[in-house]
Design a protein around this motif. Sequence first.
Motif, PDB file in Angstrom:
ATOM      1  N   HIS A  23      -7.698   2.577   1.094  1.00 30.66           N
ATOM      2  CA  HIS A  23      -7.157   3.887   0.748  1.00 30.66           C
ATOM      3  C   HIS A  23      -6.939   4.673   2.030  1.00 30.66           C
ATOM      4  O   HIS A  23      -7.838   4.753   2.881  1.00 30.66           O
ATOM      5  CB  HIS A  23      -8.113   4.648  -0.169  1.00 30.66           C
ATOM      6  CG  HIS A  23      -8.603   3.827  -1.330  1.00 30.66           C
ATOM      7  ND1 HIS A  23      -7.842   3.584  -2.444  1.00 30.66           N
ATOM      8  CD2 HIS A  23      -9.778   3.161  -1.514  1.00 30.66           C
ATOM      9  CE1 HIS A  23      -8.523   2.811  -3.291  1.00 30.66           C
ATOM     10  NE2 HIS A  23      -9.700   2.545  -2.739  1.00 30.66           N
ATOM     11  N   THR A  42     -16.170   8.752   0.910  1.00 28.60           N
ATOM     12  CA  THR A  42     -15.252   9.590   0.137  1.00 28.60           C
ATOM     13  C   THR A  42     -15.367  11.052   0.513  1.00 28.60           C
ATOM     14  O   THR A  42     -14.562  11.864   0.085  1.00 28.60           O
ATOM     15  CB  THR A  42     -15.549   9.451  -1.367  1.00 28.60           C
ATOM     16  OG1 THR A  42     -16.913   9.790  -1.613  1.00 28.60           O
ATOM     17  CG2 THR A  42     -15.278   8.027  -1.837  1.00 28.60           C
ATOM     18  N   GLY A  64      -6.225   8.307   3.591  1.00 32.99           N
ATOM     19  CA  GLY A  64      -6.425   9.690   3.181  1.00 32.99           C
ATOM     20  C   GLY A  64      -5.789  10.694   4.110  1.00 32.99           C
ATOM     21  O   GLY A  64      -4.743  10.458   4.712  1.00 32.99           O
ATOM     22  N   VAL A 117      -9.219   6.126   6.815  1.00 28.86           N
ATOM     23  CA  VAL A 117      -9.104   4.939   5.970  1.00 28.86           C
ATOM     24  C   VAL A 117     -10.460   4.642   5.350  1.00 28.86           C
ATOM     25  O   VAL A 117     -11.483   4.649   6.048  1.00 28.86           O
ATOM     26  CB  VAL A 117      -8.626   3.719   6.782  1.00 28.86           C
ATOM     27  CG1 VAL A 117      -8.705   2.448   5.948  1.00 28.86           C
ATOM     28  CG2 VAL A 117      -7.200   3.921   7.270  1.00 28.86           C
ATOM     29  N   THR A 118     -10.456   4.392   4.061  1.00 26.59           N
ATOM     30  CA  THR A 118     -11.665   3.927   3.384  1.00 26.59           C
ATOM     31  C   THR A 118     -11.360   2.620   2.679  1.00 26.59           C
ATOM     32  O   THR A 118     -10.226   2.383   2.241  1.00 26.59           O
ATOM     33  CB  THR A 118     -12.178   4.955   2.365  1.00 26.59           C
ATOM     34  OG1 THR A 118     -11.154   5.211   1.395  1.00 26.59           O
ATOM     35  CG2 THR A 118     -12.578   6.249   3.051  1.00 26.59           C
ATOM     36  N   ASN A 126      -2.603  -7.232   1.022  1.00 29.12           N
ATOM     37  CA  ASN A 126      -1.808  -6.240   0.290  1.00 29.12           C
ATOM     38  C   ASN A 126      -0.318  -6.516   0.453  1.00 29.12           C
ATOM     39  O   ASN A 126       0.469  -6.390  -0.491  1.00 29.12           O
ATOM     40  CB  ASN A 126      -2.129  -4.833   0.803  1.00 29.12           C
ATOM     41  CG  ASN A 126      -3.426  -4.283   0.240  1.00 29.12           C
ATOM     42  OD1 ASN A 126      -3.853  -4.655  -0.851  1.00 29.12           O
ATOM     43  ND2 ASN A 126      -4.076  -3.403   0.983  1.00 29.12           N
ATOM     44  N   ASP A 131     -16.469   2.720   2.597  1.00 29.47           N
ATOM     45  CA  ASP A 131     -16.156   3.313   1.300  1.00 29.47           C
ATOM     46  C   ASP A 131     -16.537   4.784   1.256  1.00 29.47           C
ATOM     47  O   ASP A 131     -16.949   5.309   0.238  1.00 29.47           O
ATOM     48  CB  ASP A 131     -16.880   2.540   0.178  1.00 29.47           C
ATOM     49  CG  ASP A 131     -18.388   2.455   0.412  1.00 29.47           C
ATOM     50  OD1 ASP A 131     -18.830   2.880   1.495  1.00 29.47           O
ATOM     51  OD2 ASP A 131     -19.082   1.968  -0.498  1.00 29.47           O
ATOM     52  N   ASN A 158       0.868  -1.184   0.000  1.00 24.07           N
ATOM     53  CA  ASN A 158       0.000   0.000   0.000  1.00 24.07           C
ATOM     54  C   ASN A 158       0.900   1.228   0.000  1.00 24.07           C
ATOM     55  O   ASN A 158       1.578   1.496   0.999  1.00 24.07           O
ATOM     56  CB  ASN A 158      -0.901  -0.014   1.239  1.00 24.07           C
ATOM     57  CG  ASN A 158      -1.919   1.116   1.231  1.00 24.07           C
ATOM     58  OD1 ASN A 158      -1.594   2.271   1.012  1.00 24.07           O
ATOM     59  ND2 ASN A 158      -3.173   0.757   1.491  1.00 24.07           N
ATOM     60  N   TRP A 216     -11.382  -8.017  -3.880  1.00 24.80           N
ATOM     61  CA  TRP A 216     -10.559  -6.809  -4.015  1.00 24.80           C
ATOM     62  C   TRP A 216      -9.611  -6.903  -5.219  1.00 24.80           C
ATOM     63  O   TRP A 216      -8.656  -6.141  -5.329  1.00 24.80           O
ATOM     64  CB  TRP A 216      -9.730  -6.591  -2.750  1.00 24.80           C
ATOM     65  CG  TRP A 216     -10.553  -6.175  -1.569  1.00 24.80           C
ATOM     66  CD1 TRP A 216     -11.372  -5.086  -1.471  1.00 24.80           C
ATOM     67  CD2 TRP A 216     -10.629  -6.846  -0.309  1.00 24.80           C
ATOM     68  NE1 TRP A 216     -11.955  -5.030  -0.232  1.00 24.80           N
ATOM     69  CE2 TRP A 216     -11.520  -6.102   0.512  1.00 24.80           C
ATOM     70  CE3 TRP A 216     -10.045  -7.992   0.215  1.00 24.80           C
ATOM     71  CZ2 TRP A 216     -11.827  -6.468   1.809  1.00 24.80           C
ATOM     72  CZ3 TRP A 216     -10.351  -8.355   1.514  1.00 24.80           C
ATOM     73  CH2 TRP A 216     -11.228  -7.606   2.298  1.00 24.80           C
ATOM     74  N   GLU A 229       0.390   4.414   0.312  1.00 24.26           N
ATOM     75  CA  GLU A 229       0.146   5.381   1.388  1.00 24.26           C
ATOM     76  C   GLU A 229       0.702   4.886   2.725  1.00 24.26           C
ATOM     77  O   GLU A 229       1.274   5.654   3.508  1.00 24.26           O
ATOM     78  CB  GLU A 229      -1.347   5.676   1.519  1.00 24.26           C
ATOM     79  CG  GLU A 229      -1.944   6.406   0.329  1.00 24.26           C
ATOM     80  CD  GLU A 229      -2.503   5.449  -0.712  1.00 24.26           C
ATOM     81  OE1 GLU A 229      -2.308   4.217  -0.551  1.00 24.26           O
ATOM     82  OE2 GLU A 229      -3.122   5.926  -1.671  1.00 24.26           O
TER      83      GLU A 229
END
Length: 519
Positions: free
Chosen positions: A472, A516, A474, A464-465, A292, A514, A259, A323, A261
């Motif tokens: 992801h 955003t 953020g 985190v999403t 991941n 999820d 990942n 995923w 990030e």
Amino acid sequence: MTARRPIERLPTGISGFDDIAAGGLPKGRPALVTGTTGSGKTCFAIEFLARGILLFGQPGVFVTAEETADSIRWSAASLGFDVEEWEREGRWIFVDASPFEGEEPVKTVGAYDFGALMARIDHAVRRSGARRVSFDSFSSIIGRFTDLGIMRRELVRIVSGMRSLGVTLVLSSERTDEYDGISRYGVEEFVLDNVIVLRNVLRDERRRRTVEIVKFRGLPHRTGEWLFTIDPREGFVVIPLGVARPPARASLVRVSTGNPELDQMVGGGLFKDAIALLTGPAGVGKTLTGLNFACGAAGADERCLYCTFDETREQLVRDAASWGMHLDAMEAANRLLVHADYPESASPEDHFMHLRHAVTDYAPSRIVIDTLSSLERVVSTRSLLDFVIALTTMVREREITTLITAAYTGQSPSGGTPSGGIDIARVTDVTIMLRYVERIGDIQRAIAVLQARGSTHDHAIRQVTIDDAGMHIGDPLPRVAHVLSGSAALTEQPPWPAAPDAAVREPAGGAGGDQTGPP
């Protein structure tokens, strides 16, 4: 005045034992191995001779005073030792002192002694050139006497005879209680120079085998009880393989977590020899992070061993596919090996041995343990700690980048305490925390890096999403408090306008993983 000659050590070759023995048994001196039924005395005696032949070319004599020679051959074969071949080669000789069926105890009349038995042992040692002798079990033969004085005298005679032959003797003896006394008759430990105690304790409906060196006369050794198991492939194995050997160097190579990030948050990726701990409650994204990490290995043309205690292999493959991760293809390309096993299927030490075999055979550069907390269903706190120490010892010696996931119950601000109560973060290099953050009508996820030894890292608590494309990370979460305690919540209402019905507006994707919109 004559200078005192240093006592040499004889490496036993038994996996992990020579580490706690600081190099092996005192050479040419007798050692008492005592334990209750099922504690592994006969296995230790067999291994002592077998490893001497295999690793050091030292022939041996096995004196069986309880079981028959055929029974010992069968037990040795179950551990992978071909005793019959060694017998044909003259490197293993049996001296059978087992009692005849229905034989009565000896009544001490006159000057009865073990002279005939010692003559047979002497002949076998000289004929084979043996350097090692195992006597199993002395209790069954000394118990034929009713006088403790006679027992002690005959034991002294046997010990003196072995010393004169220049062999190292392992003599097993029974005991009736795990923590009360050393031997059944209370004389053996005073005659022999070295005493080793094997235990097979039942706690919380589970057996736990340990080995303790009580004394090495004239030589230092490691103290305390050490967990061991009897493995069909490796035999008698002390866990955590004695003591951790510090690596010769600390790696400066970075590897990706899979990942980008998260790589930035930990300072550019994990060091190659790092052990990372990821804690969080159920459903927060621990398994996704592990997947991941495994995919990051495949992308770097490396191998990853993925060990799951929560799911079957088929469930893990299905979850990963949602995923966009195709584990079957990774396994076909020899970039992934999935090891799925429920905690109840084996003891913690046997689970460790399964992992050790996989590491030896597959040679991965990465390991995922998901999730360690599942083992708490079947093990004690001490057993779980032994498992963690054994695991970290193994991966550090081999420079395997390791990710361990664990559930969090709010017991430690470090994030390193699963429900069993041990602080795993103390033996890891990187600690990452995933948490839920509550707001009115919505639950978000947050991530933070609590420690990254030897590296600068991001101190922010970030949003985190999770969506169909994965995880992801953020921007930092504003106005969030109590994340470390596991009860994180926003400290005030969100800044965006309220909906017409006065309810708080949800960002696109609704509650869950999820989101955003802004926090």
